[in-house]
Every structure is written in C-alpha cells, then in structure tokens.
Scaffold this motif. Structure first.
Motif, PDB file in Angstrom:
ATOM      1  N   UNK A 162      38.511 -58.509 -15.755  1.00  0.00           N
ATOM      2  CA  UNK A 162      38.686 -59.630 -16.688  1.00  0.00           C
ATOM      3  C   UNK A 162      37.499 -60.596 -16.742  1.00  0.00           C
ATOM      4  N   UNK A 163      36.505 -60.431 -15.845  1.00  0.00           N
ATOM      5  CA  UNK A 163      35.391 -61.386 -15.828  1.00  0.00           C
ATOM      6  C   UNK A 163      34.565 -61.343 -17.105  1.00  0.00           C
ATOM      7  N   UNK A 164      34.663 -60.236 -17.869  1.00  0.00           N
ATOM      8  CA  UNK A 164      33.929 -60.193 -19.131  1.00  0.00           C
ATOM      9  C   UNK A 164      34.446 -61.261 -20.095  1.00  0.00           C
ATOM     10  N   UNK A 165      35.688 -61.715 -19.859  1.00  0.00           N
ATOM     11  CA  UNK A 165      36.283 -62.714 -20.745  1.00  0.00           C
ATOM     12  C   UNK A 165      35.632 -64.081 -20.673  1.00  0.00           C
ATOM     13  N   UNK A 166      34.789 -64.339 -19.649  1.00  0.00           N
ATOM     14  CA  UNK A 166      34.134 -65.644 -19.568  1.00  0.00           C
ATOM     15  C   UNK A 166      33.168 -65.849 -20.730  1.00  0.00           C
ATOM     16  N   UNK A 167      32.816 -64.763 -21.423  1.00  0.00           N
ATOM     17  CA  UNK A 167      31.953 -64.905 -22.602  1.00  0.00           C
ATOM     18  C   UNK A 167      32.614 -65.738 -23.680  1.00  0.00           C
TER      19      UNK A 167
END
Length: 323
Positions: A54-59
């Motif tokens: 889910x860290x890609x969601x920080x974009x």
C-alpha cells in the motif's frame, strides 16, 4: 594469470581470495530449517501485503485525486496539499492537542507498566501473583467501545456513579464528558486502565532474566529492597526500557483514532481534535483523499525522524538502540 582456488573453513570454495558458498549448502540449510521458514511466512506476507504494497498510495499526497479520473490520470500538484495543511488555522491546534496527549502518555502511561512489573516481581506467593496478573490483563481484551460506554455510564451528570458521589459530598457535579479540560486526563486514565497490565508482560520477561546471585550479593552487603531495585533491577532492564521508549517515539503524532473519536463530542471538540480524527474527517466524511493522505504522510515522516533521532541519541550516550 592463474586464479588460486582453495577450500575455506566454512565448507565453501575460495576463488581468487573470495568465499563462494555452494548452492548445495544453502539448500541443505533451507531443508534443515524449512519449518521455521514456513512459520515465518504468515507474518512476512502480512507485512508485504498490508504494509509495503500500500505504500505506493502515498503518491496521492502529491496529486489532486479525483475518483472519476483515476489514480494515474489525476493532476500532479506537488507540495500544494502540504502547504495548505501548514497554512490551515487548525494546524497548531491539532499539533498542540496531539503533542500534549503524547506527552501525557510518555509521562504517566509509559512508566506505569514498569512500576507495575516491579511490584508484581516483589510478590513471592505465586498464586496471588498469577491471580493479580490475570485480573490486570483482562482490560486489554475489552473493546474500546465498551470502555467508552463504561466511562459514559460512570461519569455522566445524569445518574453517573462518580457524579452522584461528588454531589453527596460536595453538593455539585462536574461534567467530565463535556468540559475540554477533562478530556486529556480522561483519555490517559482510560489508556492506563486498559493497557497498563498487558504492557507488563515484556518487563516481567526482562525481570525474569536478572541474575539472582546479584540480589544475594546485595543482601550480604546490607542492601534493602529499595536499593536492590534501584541498583540491580532497573539497570538490568534498562536496555528493554530504552528500546520501547525509542519505538514509542515513533507514535508521538499517533494518538489512536478509535478512543479519541468515541470520547469526542461537540462540547469538548476544541481539546479533542488530533491528527488521527482530522484525517478521518477530511478523508472519509469530506472526500479530500489527497489532502488527508498528505496529513498522514506528514505524521509518518515525523515518526521516522523521531525514531532515528532517539536511536542516535541513545547510542550517543552509550546505550543500546534498535539497530
């Protein structure tokens, strides 16, 4: 030029001065410890799926996300959401409430399991010790919804046990649930009651490793129980305390959502709003997904900085760290 090939002491092959571990040895190790690797898989998959992927969601924090245009086609706005957040009049109020609650946690809640573990460690009758441990562990398994309900029942001005007691002896009642100055102490009292007993598990485990011969030597030297605790017990568990304190620093801006949300009402909101509830209000109820992601990313970055800084400071003073 010829290359020197020799055997190494660990069973591998040394080629040109470098050890090359054979694939067969790796396979043998894997077969030998296969059940340990299988046991590790659920935890590893949990962190991969729910923490790293889910860290890609920080974009989202750098985009003006619109559900109809999708994640990839949403407009890139850079640091605009961070700028709006820092310029928001509510920022310093949220920061103040969050830091004060975290300070209360560090001052009152963090030492409580240590003190309780030391007291439990002094009980010599095992039956009493196990009974007390069981009783203080139970609140950890009670839902925060139940804890909030108990608080409302006990503290309400309409028949609450605490207010009825105060009215009988002082002739007046205190609206603990609505007055802003009572919100933070109430949250800390709830946290201590619910989590203090369960938090003693780690410290009791650390106390079990203290060398008994040190106490016997201290008794020969004439030390009483207080001096034994101060000069033997506490130094023996100091590394555990420091590691847990460093990890705690990563949650300075994280006060927990559920407890704060359940105890918040229209009258105490001025003192109750923290970053966690603010993210929920902006992201879920108002649909500002990118803005709320920026707030969450700000919290995470500050948490990482505090953990790394406290770990560096711990090592600077010659103490153990988390790495």
């Amino acid at each position: 030029m010829s290359r020197i090939i020799t055997s190494s002491s660990d069973g591998g092959i040394r080629v040109g001065g470098h050890t090359k571990v054979s694939e067969g040895r790796v396979l043998r190790r894997f077969k030998r410890d296969k059940w340990l690797y299988i046991l590790m898989m659920p935890g590893l998959l949990y962190f991969l799926i729910f923490k790293y992927v889910p860290m890609w969601g920080v974009a989202l924090a750098f985009k003006n996300y619109q559900p109809f245009t999708g994640f990839w086609n949403s407009e890139w706005v850079g640091l605009e959401h961070f700028h709006n957040f820092f310029q928001n009049p509510d920022f310093f109020r949220l920061l103040n409430n969050t830091l004060v609650l975290s300070l209360y946690n560090l001052v009152f809640f963090f030492p409580a399991p240590i003190v309780l573990a030391l007291l439990l460690n002094e009980i010599r009758i095992s039956f009493y010790k196990r009974t007390i441990q069981t009783l203080i562990y139970v609140p950890h398994f009670i839902s925060m919804v139940i804890v909030a309900s108990i608080s409302y029942v006990m503290l309400t001005t309409e028949g609450g046990v605490v207010n009825e007691f105060l009215f009988q002896y002082s002739g007046q009642k205190i609206n603990f649930l609505a007055e802003p100055q009572w919100f933070k102490p109430l949250i800390i009292i709830q946290t201590i009651w619910k989590e203090c007993g369960f938090g003693t598990i780690i410290f009791l485990a650390a106390l079990a490793g203290v060398d008994v011969e040190q106490y016997e030597a201290a008794v020969v030297d004439g030390a009483d129980r207080w001096h034994q605790i101060w000069h033997i017990t506490l130094p023996s568990i100091r590394s555990t305390i420091i590691i847990l304190l460093i990890l705690r620093m990563g949650h300075v801006l994280d006060n927990g959502f559920e407890q704060i949300y359940l105890m918040t009402n229209a009258l105490n909101r001025e003192a109750a709003d923290v970053f966690d509830t603010y993210v929920y209000i902006m992201g879920i109820t108002q649909g500002a997904f990118s803005y709320s992601t920026a707030v969450g990313l700000f919290k995470s970055v500050i948490g990482v900085i505090l953990v790394l800084g406290s770990n560096w400071l711990s090592k600077k003073f010659g103490q153990s760290g988390i790495y």
